[in-house]
Design a protein around this motif. Structure first.
Motif, short mmCIF file in Angstrom:
data_model
loop_
_atom_site.label_atom_id
_atom_site.label_comp_id
_atom_site.label_asym_id
_atom_site.label_seq_id
_atom_site.Cartn_x
_atom_site.Cartn_y
_atom_site.Cartn_z
N LEU A 75 15.67 -54.90 7.34
CA LEU A 75 14.76 -53.77 7.47
C LEU A 75 13.75 -54.11 8.55
CD1 LEU A 75 14.23 -53.66 3.64
CD2 LEU A 75 15.78 -52.22 4.92
N HIS A 76 13.74 -53.31 9.59
CA HIS A 76 12.83 -53.51 10.71
C HIS A 76 11.94 -52.29 10.85
CE1 HIS A 76 15.12 -56.94 12.35
NE2 HIS A 76 16.17 -56.28 11.90
N ALA A 77 10.64 -52.51 11.01
CA ALA A 77 9.71 -51.42 11.28
C ALA A 77 8.77 -51.87 12.39
CB ALA A 77 8.92 -51.05 10.03
N GLU A 78 8.54 -50.95 13.32
CA GLU A 78 7.64 -51.22 14.44
C GLU A 78 6.55 -50.17 14.47
OE1 GLU A 78 7.61 -51.48 19.32
OE2 GLU A 78 9.49 -51.08 18.28
N ARG A 79 5.32 -50.63 14.46
CA ARG A 79 4.16 -49.73 14.53
C ARG A 79 4.04 -49.23 15.96
NH1 ARG A 79 -1.44 -50.00 11.70
NH2 ARG A 79 -2.68 -48.73 13.10
N LEU A 80 4.22 -47.91 16.15
CA LEU A 80 4.17 -47.32 17.48
C LEU A 80 2.77 -46.89 17.86
CD1 LEU A 80 7.41 -45.15 17.31
CD2 LEU A 80 7.14 -47.45 18.28
N SER A 81 2.01 -46.37 16.89
CA SER A 81 0.63 -45.95 17.11
C SER A 81 -0.02 -45.74 15.76
CB SER A 81 0.57 -44.65 17.93
OG SER A 81 1.16 -43.58 17.21
N GLY A 82 -1.33 -45.58 15.77
CA GLY A 82 -2.01 -45.31 14.52
C GLY A 82 -3.50 -45.57 14.59
N ASP A 83 -4.15 -45.16 13.50
CA ASP A 83 -5.58 -45.36 13.35
C ASP A 83 -5.85 -45.52 11.85
OD1 ASP A 83 -5.54 -42.75 12.24
OD2 ASP A 83 -6.19 -41.84 14.11
N ALA A 84 -7.10 -45.33 11.44
CA ALA A 84 -7.46 -45.52 10.03
C ALA A 84 -6.90 -44.42 9.12
CB ALA A 84 -8.98 -45.58 9.90
N GLN A 85 -6.42 -43.30 9.70
CA GLN A 85 -5.91 -42.20 8.89
C GLN A 85 -4.39 -42.09 8.85
OE1 GLN A 85 -9.13 -41.76 10.26
NE2 GLN A 85 -9.58 -41.93 8.10
N GLN A 86 -3.71 -42.50 9.91
CA GLN A 86 -2.25 -42.39 9.91
C GLN A 86 -1.64 -43.40 10.87
OE1 GLN A 86 -1.29 -38.39 10.97
NE2 GLN A 86 -1.89 -38.60 13.08
N VAL A 87 -0.38 -43.73 10.58
CA VAL A 87 0.36 -44.69 11.38
C VAL A 87 1.76 -44.14 11.62
CG1 VAL A 87 1.20 -47.07 11.53
CG2 VAL A 87 -0.91 -46.58 10.30
N LEU A 88 2.25 -44.28 12.86
CA LEU A 88 3.60 -43.89 13.22
C LEU A 88 4.44 -45.15 13.38
CD1 LEU A 88 5.76 -41.82 14.15
CD2 LEU A 88 4.84 -42.10 16.47
N TYR A 89 5.54 -45.21 12.63
CA TYR A 89 6.48 -46.34 12.71
C TYR A 89 7.84 -45.86 13.18
CZ TYR A 89 3.66 -49.65 9.92
OH TYR A 89 2.70 -50.51 9.46
N ALA A 90 8.54 -46.72 13.90
CA ALA A 90 9.98 -46.58 14.12
C ALA A 90 10.63 -47.57 13.15
CB ALA A 90 10.34 -46.92 15.55
#
Length: 154
Positions: free
Chosen positions: A110-125
């Motif tokens: 299982l691989h997850a990469e944090r693409l962007s985000g802040d204190a309210q939300q995070v986008l992962y691939a």
């Protein structure tokens, strides 16, 4: 206190809100500020709580990846309090490469990469691969943080 480089199942269960059989991760293999790699064999367990009479259906791979994301968030958390509560808000561009995966060669990666985000939300691939490197599922997921759910109506 620094976060560990690797963790076993009990160390993972202490850092995510999923308990008992719903803790789907067996091992944290590696992580850094942008990514995480976990492995598991729980997909092959006949007692897996997500399993149906037809087996462990491919959409369930999203939950496996989401738990890796939750662990990543917990490892990145600072301070002495618990990590921020997170909720899977949406998935995009999800590709399911097989109908079910309880019969996939173990362990799953299982691989997850944090693409962007802040204190309210995070986008992962995310990517879920079988032991032979064949894809099970991949896509993107948005995790919403620090957003309390409304109390259930009486």
């Amino acid at each position: 206190m620094t976060a560990p480089a690797t963790l076993d199942r009990s160390g993972i269960a202490a850092r995510i809100p999923h308990a008992g059989g719903m803790c789907l991760l067996d091992r944290l293999e590696a992580w850094d500020a942008q990514s995480i790699h976990c492995t598991t064999t729980t997909h092959a367990d006949p007692a897996n709580p997500m399993r149906t009479a037809s087996g462990l259906l491919a959409p369930c791979a999203i939950e496996f990846a989401a738990q890796a994301m939750a662990l990543h968030g917990g490892l990145l958390a600072t301070g002495d309090g618990p990590p921020a509560a997170g909720y899977l808000a949406s998935t995009r561009n999800v590709r399911l490469h097989r109908a079910r995966f309880d019969d996939a060669p173990a362990p799953l990666h299982l691989h997850a990469e944090r693409l962007s985000g802040d204190a309210q939300q995070v986008l992962y691939a995310f990517r879920v691969l079988d032991a032979d490197g064949r894809p099970v599922a991949d896509g993107r997921a948005v995790v919403v943080l620090n957003t309390p759910l409304p109390d259930a109506a009486p």
